[in-house]
Enzyme design. Structure first.
Site, PDB file in Angstrom:
ATOM      1  N   GLN A 323       0.869  -1.161   0.000  1.00  0.00           N
ATOM      2  CA  GLN A 323       0.000   0.000   0.000  1.00  0.00           C
ATOM      3  C   GLN A 323       0.905   1.209   0.000  1.00  0.00           C
ATOM      4  O   GLN A 323       1.679   1.396   0.927  1.00  0.00           O
ATOM      5  CB  GLN A 323      -0.850  -0.042   1.270  1.00  0.00           C
ATOM      6  CG  GLN A 323      -1.733   1.132   1.485  1.00  0.00           C
ATOM      7  CD  GLN A 323      -3.033   0.943   0.739  1.00  0.00           C
ATOM      8  OE1 GLN A 323      -3.740  -0.026   0.942  1.00  0.00           O
ATOM      9  NE2 GLN A 323      -3.323   1.853  -0.166  1.00  0.00           N
ATOM     10  N   GLY A 324       0.850   2.001  -1.053  1.00  0.00           N
ATOM     11  CA  GLY A 324       1.723   3.170  -1.098  1.00  0.00           C
ATOM     12  C   GLY A 324       0.914   4.441  -1.007  1.00  0.00           C
ATOM     13  O   GLY A 324      -0.305   4.401  -0.856  1.00  0.00           O
ATOM     14  N   GLY A 327      -1.432   4.535  -4.135  1.00  0.00           N
ATOM     15  CA  GLY A 327      -2.332   3.444  -4.458  1.00  0.00           C
ATOM     16  C   GLY A 327      -1.865   2.118  -3.899  1.00  0.00           C
ATOM     17  O   GLY A 327      -0.807   2.020  -3.284  1.00  0.00           O
ATOM     18  N   ASP A 440      10.118  10.991  -1.612  1.00  0.00           N
ATOM     19  CA  ASP A 440       9.538  10.125  -0.587  1.00  0.00           C
ATOM     20  C   ASP A 440      10.454   8.945  -0.300  1.00  0.00           C
ATOM     21  O   ASP A 440      10.021   7.806  -0.268  1.00  0.00           O
ATOM     22  CB  ASP A 440       8.153   9.656  -1.038  1.00  0.00           C
ATOM     23  CG  ASP A 440       7.286   9.239   0.138  1.00  0.00           C
ATOM     24  OD1 ASP A 440       7.680   9.528   1.288  1.00  0.00           O
ATOM     25  OD2 ASP A 440       6.233   8.626  -0.080  1.00  0.00           O
TER      26      ASP A 440
END
Ligand SMILES: *[C@@H]1O[C@H](CO)[C@@H](O)[C@H](O)[C@H]1NC(C)=O
Ligand SMILES: *[C@@H]1O[C@H](CO)[C@@H](O)[C@H](O)[C@H]1NC(C)=O
Ligand SMILES: *[C@@H]1O[C@H](CO)[C@@H](O)[C@H](O)[C@H]1NC(C)=O
Ligand SMILES: *[C@@H]1O[C@H](CO)[C@@H](O)[C@H](O)[C@H]1NC(C)=O
Ligand SMILES: *[C@@H]1O[C@H](CO)[C@@H](O)[C@H](O)[C@H]1NC(C)=O
Ligand SMILES: *[C@@H]1O[C@H](CO)[C@@H](O)[C@H](O)[C@H]1NC(C)=O
Length: 661
Positions: A323-324, A327, A440
Site C-alpha cells: 500500500q503506497g 495506491g 519520498d
C-alpha cells in the site's frame, strides 16, 4: 491542425469541464475539537492511529465515507470520516486529505474531531459510531466573516433561517441523513453521519437546531455536533448554485450531450482518419501521430486493462502486496509467466492522461540496478494502472522494524543496502537526461530483491499526482520523520530534500530504530545519534541486534555520513554523488557534521510546524490542477528553490529551536 493536436484539444476541453464540475472541495475549517487525554505514550498510539486511518482512507476512496476500529493490547482507536453528500468524489478526496492532515494536531494523546465545510473526520478511543450528542464537546461556530444581520434584515433572517432549519431537519431525517436547500436568500445544509440511525439523526439535528439558534442574528452559523453537522448562511456555500435536483440533472444532461457530441465527432474523425491513414506511408503516419502516442501504442509499455485484471485475479485481496501513498500494489502473473507488480492508483489520473503518459514514457527509460523498473501502464480501462517489475523480497522496513522479523540483516548486508540506495538516488538526480527528485525516500519505499540488493520504488510520477497532498494525507506519522525541514516548513524542494531523507534512512538502517516524527520522550533518532556523536560514542547507537558484530570504523563513518545528510543547512548537506564517494572511496576526507540536526518531536509538537504543514497542504491543494510542478524534466530553469532559501530557512529553524529553550 493534425490529428494528435486535435485529440489534445479535446482532452484539454474535457478536463476543463471536469474541473468546472468540481470547483470547491470546501476545506475551510469550521472547528477542531480535541477530546480526552490518554496517558499512553505516543509511540503506542500513533501506529494504531495510522493503521485505523489507512482503512478509513480506503473506504472513503470507495464510498465517500468510512469507519473502522483497531484493537490493540491495551488501546483501541476508532476512526470515522464522512464527506457531506453534495460533495463530488474528487472534492471529497481533497477534503478528506485536508482533514486527515490537520487532525493530528490533537496527537499525541488526545482524541480529535474536525469539521471542515465539506467533510468530517474523527478518531477516538471508544466506539462512538452511533453517538448522537456529546454535551462536553458539541459546539456551534458563530463566527461569521459576513457579519451580523441588522434592522429589517434581522426579522427576515430570523424568520427564514428558523423556517429553513426546521424544513432541513425534517428532510434530512426522511432522506437518509442529508439535505440541502435554500429559502428566501438563506442557504442550509444538514448531514448526519452514515453510522447514525434515523432516530439518532433526528436527535442530533434537533440539538443542532436549538444550538444554532443561539447564534442569531449572525449570517453564517455552523453547529458541530457528535453525530451531525448543520449550517445556514446568507451566502451560497452549496455545491450547486441552484441546488434543486432538477437543475443538477439538467447540468448532467448538458455534460452528457457535450460528451456524446464530442465522442461522436471523435469517432467520425477517427474513422475518416483511419481511411486516410491507409493511403499514407508508414513514415508519414509516424509524424502525424506524434512520437509520443505512436511509441506508446507500439511499445510494450501499453498493457491492456483486461490482461492486468486477469493477471491479478481481478485484484483479489490475497494478491495485494503493498500500500503506497498513491495506491495499492498487487502481484500478478502475465500469461507468458512473467511476474509483475500492478499499482492501482487512488486518484483517477485519466484526467491527466496526456501528462501522465509523457511521464511514464520518460521514466520507462530509466534503468539502474537500484531502481525498480517501470514496465508500463494501462490508461484505457476504468482506472489507471502502473506495471512494475516484481521484486521478490519485501520492503526494508519489514526487515528492520517488524516484530516478527523475516531475517536480521547483518552489517555487510546493511552496508550494501546503504550504498545501493545512495547509488540509486544519485542516478535519479543526475544519471539520465531528466532530473528526478524522489520526494519520498523512506524504508518502505526501498525493496530488497533475492540477493538483498536495494531497489528504490515509487519514483518519478510524483508530479502527476499533486504528490504533496497524498504524502501528507496518507502517512503523516510515517513520512513526516523523513521530510527535510525546509521542505516541511517552506515547501522548498531540491535534491537536498532527498539527501535529508536518505540520511534519516541511513541512521534507521544502522540503528535498527524507526525515526518517527512523534517519538516518545527519549528523543528522536537523529537527536540520539547526534548526542552520542558529540561524545565520541557514536557506535553505541548501532543496532543491538548485531551483537557488536560490525567493523567500528566503518560503522562510525556511515553514521557520520547519515548526520552530514541530515544537517539543517541545505547548503552543508553533501550531494548524493559525494555520499557515494564517501561510502565507497577509501581515504575520502569526510567533513565533520557541524550543525546539529534540529528536527525533533518536541518541535513538531509545537504549533509552528503544524501550522506550516497546514499551509503546505493548502498550497498543495491550490496547486491541485496546476500542471507545473517542482520537479522539472528539462533542467534547472524552473527548479524553484535551490539557491533562494537556505540561509533564511536556517535562521527560521534556529530561531525555532531557541524559542523552545
Ligand atoms: C469558525 O469557522 C470559521 C470559518 O471557517 C473559522 O475561520 C474559525 O476558525 C472557526 N472558529 C473556530 C473556533 O474554530
Ligand atoms: C495529557 O497526558 C499527558 C501524559 O499523561 C500529560 O503529560 C499532559 O499534560 C496531559 N495534557 C493535558 C492537557 O491534560
Ligand atoms: C500498554 O501495554 C504496554 C505493554 O504491553 C505497557 O508498556 C503500557 O504501559 C500499557 N499502557 C497503558 C496505558 O496501560
Ligand atoms: C475490539 O474490542 C471490543 C471489546 O473491547 C469489541 O467489542 C470489538 O468488537 C473489538 N473490535 C474489533 C475490530 O476486534
Ligand atoms: C450505540 O451502541 C451501543 C453498543 O455498541 C449501545 O449500547 C447503545 O445503546 C447505542 N446507542 C444508540 C443511541 O443507539
Ligand atoms: C426570532 O423569532 C423568535 C420567534 O419566532 C423570537 O422569539 C426571537 O426573539 C427572534 N429573535 C430575534 C433575534 O429577533
Amino acid at each position: 491542425m493534425n490529428f494528435s493536436g486535435f485529440i489534445r484539444c479535446i482532452l484539454i476541453f474535457l478536463v476543463s469541464i471536469a474541473m468546472i464540475c468540481e470547483a470547491d472541495p470546501r476545506i475551510s475549517e469550521a472547528g477542531l475539537i480535541c477530546g480526552t487525554n490518554r496517558s499512553s505514550p505516543a509511540a503506542t498510539i500513533i501506529p494504531i492511529f495510522v493503521k485505523a486511518m489507512e482503512v478509513v482512507s480506503q473506504r472513503v476512496t470507495d464510498h465517500n465515507w468510512g469507519s473502522h476500529g483497531v484493537n490493540s493490547t491495551n488501546i483501541s482507536i476508532y476512526g470515522l470520516a464522512n464527506c457531506y453528500q453534495d460533495l463530488p468524489h474528487q472534492d471529497c478526496m481533497l477534503c478528506y486529505a485536508a482533514s486527515r492532515t490537520r487532525l493530528p494536531r490533537c496527537l499525541p494523546g488526545k482524541s480529535g474531531r474536525i469539521y471542515l465545510d465539506g467533510c468530517f473526520l474523527r478518531y477516538d478511543y471508544y466506539n462512538f459510531f452511533n453517538e448522537t450528542t456529546d454535551s462536553a464537546n458539541d459546539k456551534v461556530n458563530c463566527s461569521s466573516s459576513i457579519g451580523v444581520a441588522t434592522g429589517q434584515e434581522l426579522d427576515t433572517l430570523n424568520a427564514s433561517a428558523g423556517n429553513l432549519i426546521e424544513q432541513l431537519t425534517g428532510r434530512a431525517v426522511a432522506n437518509g441523513g442529508f439535505a440541502s436547500m435554500h429559502l428566501n436568500g438563506v442557504y442550509g445544509l444538514a448531514q448526519c453521519w452514515k453510522t447514525v440511525s434515523r432516530k439518532g439523526c433526528r436527535e442530533c439535528l434537533d440539538k443542532a437546531s436549538r444550538d444554532i439558534k443561539g447564534c442569531f442574528p449572525n449570517r453564517d452559523v455552523r453547529a458541530l455536533i457528535a453525530g451531525c453537522y448543520l449550517r445556514y448562511s446568507t451566502q451560497n456555500f452549496l455545491n450547486d448554485p441552484s441546488q434543486s435536483s432538477s437543475s443538477r440533472v439538467s447540468k448532467g444532461v448538458i455534460v452528457a450531450i457535450v460528451l456524446g457530441v464530442t465522442a461522436f465527432m471523435m469517432l467520425a474523425l477517427s474513422a475518416a482518419y483511419t481511411a486516410r491513414k491507409r493511403s499514407l506511408k508508414r513514415k508519414r503516419e509516424r509524424i502525424n501521430l506524434g512520437k509520443l502516442s505512436n511509441s506508446y501504442k507500439k511499445s510494450s509499455l501499453n498493457f491492456k486493462y483486461e490482461n492486468l485484471e486477469k493477471a491479478t485475479n481481478y485484484f483479489d485481496p490475497s494478491t495485494k502486496v503493498g500500500q503506497g501513498g498513491n495506491g495499492s500494489v498487487y502481484k500478478g502473473t502475465l500469461p507468458n509467466g512473467n511476474v509483475i507488480a500492478v499499482k492501482r492508483l487512488f486518484f483517477n489520473t485519466r484526467q491527466w492522461v496526456d501528462e501522465f503518459f509523457n511521464e511514464v514514457n520518460l521514466i520507462h527509460g530509466i534503468e539502474h540496478k537500484n531502481l525498480v523498473k517501470l514496465l508500463g501502464c494501462s490508461i484505457e480501462g476504468p482506472e489507471s494502472l502502473l506495471v512494475y517489475e516484481f521484486v521478490t523480497n519485501k520492503s526494508l522496513d519489514q526487515y528492520l522494524f517488524d516484530k516478527n522479523k523475516i531475517k536480521i540483516l547483518n552489517w555487510e548486508e546493511r552496508f550494501r543496502i546503504i550504498v545501493g540506495t545512495a547509488e540509486g538516488i544519485d542516478f535519479l538526480h543526475r544519471g539520465s537526461e531528466i532530473r528526478i527528485i524522489h520526494r519520498d525516500i523512506k524504508s518502505s519505499n526501498v525493496l530488497l530483491d533475492e540477493n538483498l540488493e536495494a531497489k528504490i520504488a515509487d519514483f518519478g510520477l510524483a508530479r502527476c499526482f499533486a504528490a504533496d497532498k497524498t504524502h501528507l494525507s496518507t502517512g503523516i506519522a510515517g513520512t513526516l520523520g523523513y521530510m527535510a525541514p525546509e521542505y516541511l516548513v517552506k515547501g522548498q524542494l531540491t535534491e537536498k530534500a532527498d539527501v535529508y531523507s536518505y540520511g534519516v534512512l541511513v541512521l534507521e538502517i544502522v540503528c535498527g530504530r524507526k525515526s518517527i516524527a512523534f517519538a516518545d520522550d527519549s528523543g528522536s533518532l537523529i537527536q540520539t545519534v547526534w548526542k552520542l556523536y558529540t561524545t565520541n560514542q557514536v557506535t553505541e547507537s548501532v543496532d543491538p541486534l548485531l551483537d557488536g558484530d560490525f567493523p567500528r570504523e566503518e560503522a562510525s563513518k556511515v553514521l557520520k555520513v547519515g548526520l552530514l545528510c541530515t544537517q539543517a543547512s541545505v547548503a552543508l548537506r553533501p550531494s548524493m554523488r559525494e555520499v557515494v564517494q564517501m561510502l565507497t572511496c577509501e581515504g575520502y576526507q569526510i567533513p565533520e557534521p557541524c550543525q546539529p540536526p534540529f528536527l525533533n518531536s518536541s518541535l513538531l509538537a509545537g504549533g509552528s510546524v503544524k501550522s506550516s504543514i497546514r499551509s503546505l497542504v493548502t498550497n498543495a491543494l491550490s496547486k491541485f490542477d496546476e500542471s507545473s510542478s517542482y520537479t522539472n524534466t528539462t533542467g534547472s530553469s524552473s527548479m524553484r528553490s535551490a539557491s533562494t532559501g537556505p540561509h533564511r530557512s536556517d535562521e527560521f529553524l534556529l530561531k525555532e529551536s531557541e524559542n523552545r529553550k
